[in-house]
Design a protein around this motif. Structure first.
Motif, mmCIF file in Angstrom:
data_model
loop_
_atom_site.group_PDB
_atom_site.id
_atom_site.type_symbol
_atom_site.label_atom_id
_atom_site.label_comp_id
_atom_site.label_asym_id
_atom_site.label_seq_id
_atom_site.Cartn_x
_atom_site.Cartn_y
_atom_site.Cartn_z
ATOM 1 N N VAL A 190 -11.026 2.003 -8.725
ATOM 2 C CA VAL A 190 -10.273 2.264 -7.493
ATOM 3 C C VAL A 190 -10.038 0.965 -6.729
ATOM 4 C CG1 VAL A 190 -10.387 3.379 -5.228
ATOM 5 C CG2 VAL A 190 -11.064 4.645 -7.282
ATOM 6 N N LEU A 191 -11.024 0.092 -6.735
ATOM 7 C CA LEU A 191 -10.924 -1.155 -5.979
ATOM 8 C C LEU A 191 -10.246 -2.271 -6.768
ATOM 9 C CD1 LEU A 191 -14.399 -1.202 -4.222
ATOM 10 C CD2 LEU A 191 -12.290 -0.033 -3.568
ATOM 11 N N ARG A 192 -9.907 -1.988 -7.996
ATOM 12 C CA ARG A 192 -9.213 -2.992 -8.812
ATOM 13 C C ARG A 192 -7.765 -2.591 -9.088
ATOM 14 N NH1 ARG A 192 -12.635 -6.903 -10.301
ATOM 15 N NH2 ARG A 192 -14.867 -6.437 -10.549
ATOM 16 N N ARG A 193 -7.375 -1.432 -8.562
ATOM 17 C CA ARG A 193 -5.999 -0.961 -8.734
ATOM 18 C C ARG A 193 -5.210 -1.302 -7.473
ATOM 19 N NH1 ARG A 193 -6.833 4.196 -8.912
ATOM 20 N NH2 ARG A 193 -7.075 4.343 -11.178
ATOM 21 N N VAL A 194 -4.303 -2.271 -7.574
ATOM 22 C CA VAL A 194 -3.571 -2.670 -6.378
ATOM 23 C C VAL A 194 -2.216 -3.257 -6.750
ATOM 24 C CG1 VAL A 194 -4.565 -4.992 -6.362
ATOM 25 C CG2 VAL A 194 -3.738 -4.006 -4.210
ATOM 26 N N ASP A 195 -1.231 -2.967 -5.935
ATOM 27 C CA ASP A 195 0.081 -3.587 -6.034
ATOM 28 C C ASP A 195 -0.052 -5.015 -5.489
ATOM 29 O OD1 ASP A 195 2.710 -4.471 -5.375
ATOM 30 O OD2 ASP A 195 3.393 -2.385 -5.340
ATOM 31 N N GLU A 196 0.457 -5.978 -6.230
ATOM 32 C CA GLU A 196 0.293 -7.366 -5.796
ATOM 33 C C GLU A 196 0.875 -7.609 -4.415
ATOM 34 O OE1 GLU A 196 1.500 -10.329 -8.529
ATOM 35 O OE2 GLU A 196 0.158 -9.652 -10.135
ATOM 36 N N ARG A 197 1.856 -6.818 -4.021
ATOM 37 C CA ARG A 197 2.450 -6.977 -2.696
ATOM 38 C C ARG A 197 1.499 -6.502 -1.600
ATOM 39 N NH1 ARG A 197 7.571 -3.389 -3.935
ATOM 40 N NH2 ARG A 197 5.820 -2.222 -4.801
ATOM 41 N N LEU A 198 0.459 -5.759 -1.982
ATOM 42 C CA LEU A 198 -0.450 -5.175 -0.992
ATOM 43 C C LEU A 198 -1.877 -5.678 -1.156
ATOM 44 C CD1 LEU A 198 0.812 -1.473 -1.208
ATOM 45 C CD2 LEU A 198 1.389 -3.152 0.551
ATOM 46 N N HIS A 199 -2.046 -6.831 -1.791
ATOM 47 C CA HIS A 199 -3.422 -7.263 -2.054
ATOM 48 C C HIS A 199 -4.202 -7.504 -0.768
ATOM 49 C CE1 HIS A 199 -1.526 -11.312 -1.665
ATOM 50 N NE2 HIS A 199 -2.687 -11.622 -1.134
ATOM 51 N N ASP A 200 -3.512 -7.925 0.332
ATOM 52 C CA ASP A 200 -4.220 -8.130 1.595
ATOM 53 C C ASP A 200 -4.711 -6.816 2.174
ATOM 54 O OD1 ASP A 200 -1.486 -7.497 1.977
ATOM 55 O OD2 ASP A 200 -1.596 -8.135 4.073
ATOM 56 N N VAL A 201 -3.987 -5.727 1.866
ATOM 57 C CA VAL A 201 -4.410 -4.397 2.320
ATOM 58 C C VAL A 201 -5.708 -4.005 1.615
ATOM 59 C CG1 VAL A 201 -3.819 -1.942 2.368
ATOM 60 C CG2 VAL A 201 -2.071 -3.660 2.870
ATOM 61 N N LEU A 202 -5.785 -4.292 0.323
ATOM 62 C CA LEU A 202 -6.992 -3.955 -0.423
ATOM 63 C C LEU A 202 -8.180 -4.802 0.036
ATOM 64 C CD1 LEU A 202 -8.327 -2.364 -2.732
ATOM 65 C CD2 LEU A 202 -7.797 -4.286 -4.223
ATOM 66 N N VAL A 203 -7.931 -6.083 0.278
ATOM 67 C CA VAL A 203 -9.014 -6.960 0.747
ATOM 68 C C VAL A 203 -9.573 -6.429 2.064
ATOM 69 C CG1 VAL A 203 -9.568 -9.264 1.605
ATOM 70 C CG2 VAL A 203 -8.186 -9.002 -0.456
ATOM 71 N N GLU A 204 -8.676 -6.082 2.971
ATOM 72 C CA GLU A 204 -9.108 -5.523 4.257
ATOM 73 C C GLU A 204 -9.894 -4.229 4.049
ATOM 74 O OE1 GLU A 204 -6.823 -4.583 8.394
ATOM 75 O OE2 GLU A 204 -6.162 -3.416 6.651
ATOM 76 N N GLN A 205 -9.411 -3.390 3.121
ATOM 77 C CA GLN A 205 -10.074 -2.113 2.853
ATOM 78 C C GLN A 205 -11.474 -2.317 2.302
ATOM 79 O OE1 GLN A 205 -9.163 1.574 3.081
ATOM 80 N NE2 GLN A 205 -11.355 1.160 2.996
ATOM 81 N N VAL A 206 -11.634 -3.241 1.377
ATOM 82 C CA VAL A 206 -12.952 -3.475 0.788
ATOM 83 C C VAL A 206 -13.911 -4.042 1.824
ATOM 84 C CG1 VAL A 206 -14.240 -4.765 -0.942
ATOM 85 C CG2 VAL A 206 -12.059 -3.720 -1.551
ATOM 86 N N HIS A 207 -13.439 -4.951 2.644
ATOM 87 C CA HIS A 207 -14.296 -5.481 3.709
ATOM 88 C C HIS A 207 -14.709 -4.363 4.674
ATOM 89 C CE1 HIS A 207 -12.723 -9.854 3.074
ATOM 90 N NE2 HIS A 207 -13.721 -9.545 2.269
#
Length: 270
Positions: free
Chosen positions: A162-179
């Motif tokens: 789940v934490l490795r599935r990300v659209d490259e355009r939204l990688h900052d969204v995932l980083v924020e989510q994991v933090h």
């Protein structure tokens, strides 16, 4: 196209806010000063250009000494905006002592950031922009259950993928989510555990679910599907979910190990 949802209760909240504020002899600036909000924000709430949220409703109740009226009206309005199939579980969640959630596809809704939730909700191309924002507001409002004075114990098990599935355009969204997940996992009432990809096949892969334990120790579950969700309140169904829960929880890492893996998941994006 999604149908517009009724807003009568929100209009009632705004009307009562104006009425009680005026009756108390306060203009918007004075009310804002006492409630720690700007006069412009108070005006935006009263005219409906800014939605009423839980913190505002709580402060309004305190300043105007309503006995919790605004919070209760807002809670009712939020419930009425939820799909009918979700209401029985939502009520169980709101009063739960314990919550158990397994997710194989997404970060659990109760733990999502606003940006992550919006990105997920936008995947439904049948929703209008207004529909996306309404659904987002509902999801964010649900999270108040974890911020109560006596919040439930919440244990979430999430597949690492789940934490490795990300659209490259939204990688900052995932980083924020994991933090955000890491910050939440530091709370005494929240535990987050990852099932590492090395585990391979396991019992949870048949689908995500969440369980709520009430004050009388009864359990209610909700099983997520493409059509919404299925309430699980029969003993045999609940027992099946509890059994699956124990299985997937045993496959997951400890809380501290999970935090380290979460940090590792976002390294490629930092």
């Amino acid at each position: 196209m999604e149908r517009e949802q009724p807003s009568d209760l929100h209009e009632l909240i705004r009307t009562q806010l104006r009425r009680l504020r005026t009756a108390a002899g306060m203009n918007q600036e004075e009310f804002g000063r006492r409630s720690n909000y700007s006069a412009s924000l108070v005006s935006a709430v009263e005219t409906g250009t800014r939605p009423v949220d839980r913190p505002f409703a709580k402060r309004a109740d305190e300043v105007l000494e309503t006995g919790g009226m605004f919070e209760e009206l807002l809670r009712t309005a939020e419930v009425l905006r939820q799909p009918a199939w979700f209401l029985p579980y939502l009520e169980a969640e709101r009063t739960a002592r314990q919550l158990r959630c397994y997710q194989s596809t997404l970060v659990p809704g109760l733990l999502q950031t606003e940006r992550y939730a919006r990105a997920v909700i936008r995947c439904d191309d049948t929703l209008t922009d207004a529909g996306v924002e309404r659904r987002l507001a509902n999801r964010m409002a649900r999270q108040a259950v974890l911020d109560q004075e006596e919040p439930p114990q919440f244990v979430a098990v999430i597949d690492e993928v789940v934490l490795r599935r990300v659209d490259e355009r939204l990688h900052d969204v995932l980083v924020e989510q994991v933090h955000h997940l890491i910050d939440l996992a530091e709370r005494p009432n929240i535990s987050v555990h990852l099932v590492p990809v090395g585990v391979g096949m396991h019992a949870g892969l048949t689908g995500p679910f969440i369980l709520a334990r009430s004050t009388d120790d009864g359990w209610v579950g909700n099983i997520e599907t493409q059509l919404g969700g299925v309430l699980a309140d029969k003993d045999e169904d609940v027992n099946t979910l509890l059994s699956k829960w124990e299985t997937v929880r045993n496959e997951a890492l400890s809380g501290r190990q999970s935090i380290e893996l979460m940090k590792d998941c976002v390294k490629p994006w930092i």
